[in-house]
Every structure is written in C-alpha cells, then in structure tokens.
Design a protein around this motif. Structure first.
Motif, PDB file in Angstrom:
ATOM      1  N   THR A  46      10.540  -0.498  -3.140  1.00  0.00           N
ATOM      2  CA  THR A  46       9.770   0.598  -2.572  1.00  0.00           C
ATOM      3  C   THR A  46       9.808   1.798  -3.513  1.00  0.00           C
ATOM      4  N   ILE A  47       8.685   2.125  -4.121  1.00  0.00           N
ATOM      5  CA  ILE A  47       8.608   3.375  -4.878  1.00  0.00           C
ATOM      6  C   ILE A  47       8.596   4.513  -3.866  1.00  0.00           C
ATOM      7  N   HIS A  48       9.471   5.492  -4.051  1.00  0.00           N
ATOM      8  CA  HIS A  48       9.573   6.576  -3.084  1.00  0.00           C
ATOM      9  C   HIS A  48       9.655   7.929  -3.789  1.00  0.00           C
ATOM     10  N   ARG A  49       9.022   8.907  -3.163  1.00  0.00           N
ATOM     11  CA  ARG A  49       8.984  10.278  -3.668  1.00  0.00           C
ATOM     12  C   ARG A  49       9.251  11.222  -2.504  1.00  0.00           C
ATOM     13  N   LEU A  50      10.346  11.983  -2.585  1.00  0.00           N
ATOM     14  CA  LEU A  50      10.651  12.965  -1.553  1.00  0.00           C
ATOM     15  C   LEU A  50       9.836  14.231  -1.782  1.00  0.00           C
ATOM     16  N   VAL A  51       9.232  14.742  -0.721  1.00  0.00           N
ATOM     17  CA  VAL A  51       8.440  15.969  -0.766  1.00  0.00           C
ATOM     18  C   VAL A  51       9.100  16.997   0.144  1.00  0.00           C
ATOM     19  N   ASN A  52       9.377  18.159  -0.419  1.00  0.00           N
ATOM     20  CA  ASN A  52      10.082  19.228   0.284  1.00  0.00           C
ATOM     21  C   ASN A  52       9.079  20.257   0.786  1.00  0.00           C
ATOM     22  N   ALA A  53       8.916  20.326   2.111  1.00  0.00           N
ATOM     23  CA  ALA A  53       8.012  21.320   2.688  1.00  0.00           C
ATOM     24  C   ALA A  53       8.740  22.607   3.045  1.00  0.00           C
ATOM     25  N   ASP A  54      10.027  22.482   3.425  1.00  0.00           N
ATOM     26  CA  ASP A  54      10.771  23.673   3.865  1.00  0.00           C
ATOM     27  C   ASP A  54      12.264  23.345   3.911  1.00  0.00           C
ATOM     28  N   GLY A  55      12.963  23.576   2.814  1.00  0.00           N
ATOM     29  CA  GLY A  55      14.422  23.454   2.814  1.00  0.00           C
ATOM     30  C   GLY A  55      14.943  22.078   3.178  1.00  0.00           C
ATOM     31  N   LEU A  56      14.300  21.023   2.719  1.00  0.00           N
ATOM     32  CA  LEU A  56      14.669  19.661   3.118  1.00  0.00           C
ATOM     33  C   LEU A  56      16.045  19.287   2.584  1.00  0.00           C
ATOM     34  N   ARG A  57      16.922  18.874   3.487  1.00  0.00           N
ATOM     35  CA  ARG A  57      18.267  18.413   3.155  1.00  0.00           C
ATOM     36  C   ARG A  57      18.487  17.045   3.789  1.00  0.00           C
ATOM     37  N   GLY A  99       0.796  -1.209   0.000  1.00  0.00           N
ATOM     38  CA  GLY A  99       0.000   0.000   0.000  1.00  0.00           C
ATOM     39  C   GLY A  99       0.834   1.267   0.000  1.00  0.00           C
ATOM     40  N   TYR A 100       0.137   2.388   0.166  1.00  0.00           N
ATOM     41  CA  TYR A 100       0.726   3.727   0.118  1.00  0.00           C
ATOM     42  C   TYR A 100       0.956   4.224   1.532  1.00  0.00           C
ATOM     43  N   GLY A 101       2.059   4.964   1.729  1.00  0.00           N
ATOM     44  CA  GLY A 101       2.344   5.522   3.042  1.00  0.00           C
ATOM     45  C   GLY A 101       3.097   6.832   2.930  1.00  0.00           C
ATOM     46  N   VAL A 102       3.094   7.601   4.013  1.00  0.00           N
ATOM     47  CA  VAL A 102       3.822   8.859   4.097  1.00  0.00           C
ATOM     48  C   VAL A 102       4.601   8.872   5.408  1.00  0.00           C
ATOM     49  N   THR A 103       5.919   9.109   5.314  1.00  0.00           N
ATOM     50  CA  THR A 103       6.772   9.191   6.500  1.00  0.00           C
ATOM     51  C   THR A 103       7.257  10.623   6.667  1.00  0.00           C
ATOM     52  N   PRO A 104       6.888  11.307   7.756  1.00  0.00           N
ATOM     53  CA  PRO A 104       7.372  12.678   7.971  1.00  0.00           C
ATOM     54  C   PRO A 104       8.891  12.693   8.144  1.00  0.00           C
ATOM     55  N   LEU A 105       9.523  13.750   7.647  1.00  0.00           N
ATOM     56  CA  LEU A 105      10.974  13.899   7.749  1.00  0.00           C
ATOM     57  C   LEU A 105      11.301  15.226   8.423  1.00  0.00           C
ATOM     58  N   ALA A 106      12.121  15.161   9.465  1.00  0.00           N
ATOM     59  CA  ALA A 106      12.579  16.335  10.194  1.00  0.00           C
ATOM     60  C   ALA A 106      14.013  16.079  10.626  1.00  0.00           C
ATOM     61  N   PRO A 107      14.767  17.117  10.977  1.00  0.00           N
ATOM     62  CA  PRO A 107      16.156  16.906  11.378  1.00  0.00           C
ATOM     63  C   PRO A 107      16.288  15.826  12.452  1.00  0.00           C
ATOM     64  N   GLY A 108      17.180  14.889  12.214  1.00  0.00           N
ATOM     65  CA  GLY A 108      17.385  13.769  13.127  1.00  0.00           C
ATOM     66  C   GLY A 108      16.671  12.501  12.719  1.00  0.00           C
ATOM     67  N   THR A 109      15.697  12.593  11.826  1.00  0.00           N
ATOM     68  CA  THR A 109      14.991  11.404  11.359  1.00  0.00           C
ATOM     69  C   THR A 109      15.912  10.564  10.479  1.00  0.00           C
ATOM     70  N   VAL A 110      15.879   9.248  10.683  1.00  0.00           N
ATOM     71  CA  VAL A 110      16.522   8.301   9.779  1.00  0.00           C
ATOM     72  C   VAL A 110      15.420   7.394   9.240  1.00  0.00           C
ATOM     73  N   ALA A 111      15.203   7.462   7.943  1.00  0.00           N
ATOM     74  CA  ALA A 111      14.174   6.645   7.294  1.00  0.00           C
ATOM     75  C   ALA A 111      14.834   5.797   6.230  1.00  0.00           C
ATOM     76  N   TRP A 112      14.455   4.514   6.153  1.00  0.00           N
ATOM     77  CA  TRP A 112      15.061   3.652   5.139  1.00  0.00           C
ATOM     78  C   TRP A 112      14.027   2.700   4.577  1.00  0.00           C
ATOM     79  N   PHE A 113      14.363   2.164   3.427  1.00  0.00           N
ATOM     80  CA  PHE A 113      13.433   1.282   2.725  1.00  0.00           C
ATOM     81  C   PHE A 113      14.214   0.295   1.887  1.00  0.00           C
ATOM     82  N   THR A 114      13.552  -0.800   1.568  1.00  0.00           N
ATOM     83  CA  THR A 114      14.186  -1.924   0.888  1.00  0.00           C
ATOM     84  C   THR A 114      13.846  -1.907  -0.602  1.00  0.00           C
ATOM     85  N   PRO A 115      14.520  -2.742  -1.411  1.00  0.00           N
ATOM     86  CA  PRO A 115      14.238  -2.766  -2.848  1.00  0.00           C
ATOM     87  C   PRO A 115      12.753  -2.997  -3.143  1.00  0.00           C
TER      88      PRO A 115
END
Length: 255
Positions: free
Chosen positions: A80-91, A62-78
C-alpha cells in the motif's frame, strides 16, 4: 521448549511503536504532510491521538483517501503506497509489524524511476544526514518528500497498471540485499513470539503452569525524539531498533 521471551522484546507479538507529528510542510498540490512510500513485508497501523488529516493510499485496486481524527485506527498491508496529509496538528501513534522493521529498512519511497535503479542512487536521493544541523536535516527531508511526490503523482495519473507494477519490481530489487537480515529480525521477533504462544498452550494442556512464574513488567520511554522521518517528526523507542545496525539518518531504508 521454546523461550517464552522473544529475542527482540518490545510490545506483545513483536509489535513496535513510535509517535509521529506529521509534517506541516505544504507541497505543490497544496496539501501539507509526509513522504509517500510503501512497505514490502510489513503491515502498519495509525492510531490518531490528536489533530486532523487523512491518509492517501494507492494500490493495484486504485486510489483512496481515509479521513483521520482522534480515535481513528487505520491500517494497511504490504504494497500500500501511503501519504499522510496534515490538515491541523495531526499526531499519530504508529504500530508496526516485525519489531519496527517499517522504520528500519522496509520502506521504499515513490521516487521517479531514474532514482530506483540501484541502492546507491536511491540512498543518495533519500539520505538525511544524522550529523547535520537540524535546519539542514529538515531541508533534506523536505527535498526527498517533494521528489517522492513527483513519482507518486505519476503513479496516480498513470493510464493502466504497468507503472505501478514496475515500481513494485524496482522496490523489491532495492531491498533484496537486506532480506537475510530482515528474515533474522522476523525469526527472533514475530516468529519467536508466535512459537512461544504455541509452547505455552502445550504446557497448559499438560497442566504445566511454570511459565506463569516468569511473568515480567516493562515500561519504556522514547530514547530519541524529533527525528526527521518520512512522514513527520518521530519519537522512537529502543525496542523498535533493537538488533538493527545504526541507520544513516532519518527513517530512510538503508539498502
């Protein structure tokens, strides 16, 4: 005995790293960010170093959304379709398996099916010319992002698993000509690194500490900055690309 230094070098375990400033280009759905894609043989991790955003993911579960903020470590396995969304200066600092293979070919963008029929058609739709002016490179990168979003939306809105399974099959067919090259990269990198650890354990069991005298210290700075990647502007380290033929632009796969 196995060499204690794997052939590709880089970070421990043949992990590679790049720094990513996620695109702030808005898409038709109002979200700014990168190009949805998947990897076929590599896991990938995002270590968020600045800004805020999210990563949208689509798998057979299924579909999911993982919030990203400084200090977050997010990972995924082969797979996984992934799309990064930039809300505010995401690095993000990106950690990649297999000596950086995710940025050296192991990626297929979610283009509509008619662009996935053969490597030539796919390459023509995803190429960012490395010798083009920066403004033109940005246009190519944005156009392929928007094209991939068309296919991504169709996969998200599909009624049943068949379209996603068809995309998986098409992606596998696109990369098949390069699998022998990838296997060699894995053999000289991740496999050699694991074998070196086994060798060191064997030596220690026998009271042999000779490999400790071969200790080294390395440091590296990015050799290329601001490349137009799939998800944003990339700062790339040499170890990420060592042993790979030059790519034709951006971080698009070179089938």
């Amino acid at each position: 005995m196995v060499s204690a230094t794997p052939g590709f070098g880089g970070l421990p375990g043949a992990v590679a790293v790049s720094h990513l400033r996620v695109y702030d280009w808005p898409a038709l759905d109002g979200a700014a960010g990168g190009t949805p894609h998947l990897h076929l043989t590599c896991s990938e991790a995002y270590v968020v170093t600045g800004g805020h955003g999210s990563v949208q993911t689509l798998t057979a579960s299924g579909y999911g959304v993982t919030p990203l903020a400084p200090g977050t470590v997010a990972w995924f396995t082969p797979g996984t379709i992934h799309r990064l969304v930039n809300a505010d200066g995401l690095r993000v600092t990106v950690l990649m398996q297999n000596s950086g293979l995710p940025e050296a070919g192991d990626a297929v963008m979610t283009l509509p099916p008619e662009y996935l029929t053969d490597p030539g058609t796919y390459a023509a739709a995803t190429l960012v010319p490395a010798d083009a002016p920066e403004e033109e490179q940005a246009r190519f990168a944005r156009d392929r992002r928007d094209l991939a979003l068309e296919g991504y939306r169709a996969l998200r809105e599909a009624d049943g698993p068949a379209p996603l399974a068809a995309f998986h099959r098409a992606a596998a067919a696109l990369v098949r000509p390069r699998l022998a090259e990838w296997r060699e990269r894995w053999r000289r990198g991740a496999e050699a690194s694991a074998a070196a650890t086994g060798d060191q354990l064997g030596r220690l069991e026998q009271g042999d500490v000779s490999h400790l005298a071969d200790a080294v210290v390395r440091a590296e700075r990015p050799f290329a900055r601001g490349r137009f990647g799939m998800c944003g502007l990339l700062d790339v380290y040499e170890a990420t690309e060592r042993g790979v033929r030059p790519r034709r632009g951006g971080d698009a796969p070179d089938p």
